[in-house]
Scaffold this active site. Sequence first.
Site, PDB file in Angstrom:
ATOM      1  CD  GLU A   1       1.126   0.971   6.846  1.00 34.98           C
ATOM      2  OE1 GLU A   1       1.320   0.772   5.628  1.00 34.98           O
ATOM      3  OE2 GLU A   1       0.956   0.050   7.656  1.00 34.98           O
TER       4      GLU A   1
ATOM      5  N   GLY B   1       0.770  -1.238   0.000  1.00 38.18           N
ATOM      6  CA  GLY B   1       0.000   0.000   0.000  1.00 38.18           C
ATOM      7  C   GLY B   1       0.798   1.283   0.000  1.00 38.18           C
TER       8      GLY B   1
ATOM      9  CE  LYS C   1     -10.174   4.027   7.968  1.00 35.48           C
ATOM     10  NZ  LYS C   1     -10.788   2.871   7.291  1.00 35.48           N
TER      11      LYS C   1
ATOM     12  CG  ASP D   1      -8.054   0.533  10.166  1.00 36.84           C
ATOM     13  OD1 ASP D   1      -8.651   0.535  11.245  1.00 36.84           O
ATOM     14  OD2 ASP D   1      -8.616   0.340   9.085  1.00 36.84           O
TER      15      ASP D   1
ATOM     16  CG  ASP E   1      -5.421  -3.465  -1.752  1.00 39.50           C
ATOM     17  OD1 ASP E   1      -5.706  -4.650  -1.966  1.00 39.50           O
ATOM     18  OD2 ASP E   1      -4.920  -3.087  -0.670  1.00 39.50           O
TER      19      ASP E   1
END
Length: 178
Positions: A98, A43, A130, A102, A158
Amino acid sequence: MHKDVETILISQKKLENIVKSLAKQIEKDYNSKEFIMVGLLKGSIVFMAELMTKIDIDFEIDFMVASSYGGGTESSGKVKILKDLSVSPVGKDILIIEDIVDSGNTLNFVKNHLITAGAASVKVCTLCDKPSRRKVPLEPDYCGAEIPDEFIVGYGLDYDEKYRNLPYIGVLKRSVYS
């Protein structure tokens, strides 16, 4: 592909500004240090590539693969390192790149792994944060944008290995992954 995006959360222009701002902060903080920029694959690749071009000091790069997701949209909580650093972290300052923080489980695991392996310092630069989903006490040292609890794709992020090539970050329609 664009038809699966409910709304654009961070535009391409805003992403450019975020990357430039983070690069300047990193450049200032690491100006007199030798450091390794470590991308967490897959990612982070778009973000890291853009960020690298904006930092005007020397550094090494390396990559790691760690996973707690599998093919789903929720972290399993069990972290595995699938590819470790190719260079020794002993005595080195590490900056983990990163795409999104999360739950924090994967990043916390990777940070502890690198510290245990002998890194002098380990900091985190994330494009998106987040915090409403955090399960471990972890705060990124550099953060591009705090985002709501939505499933996002694009700019390297993704769903089921798709949508990484979108030039913006968008909220994926729930109907796509429900």
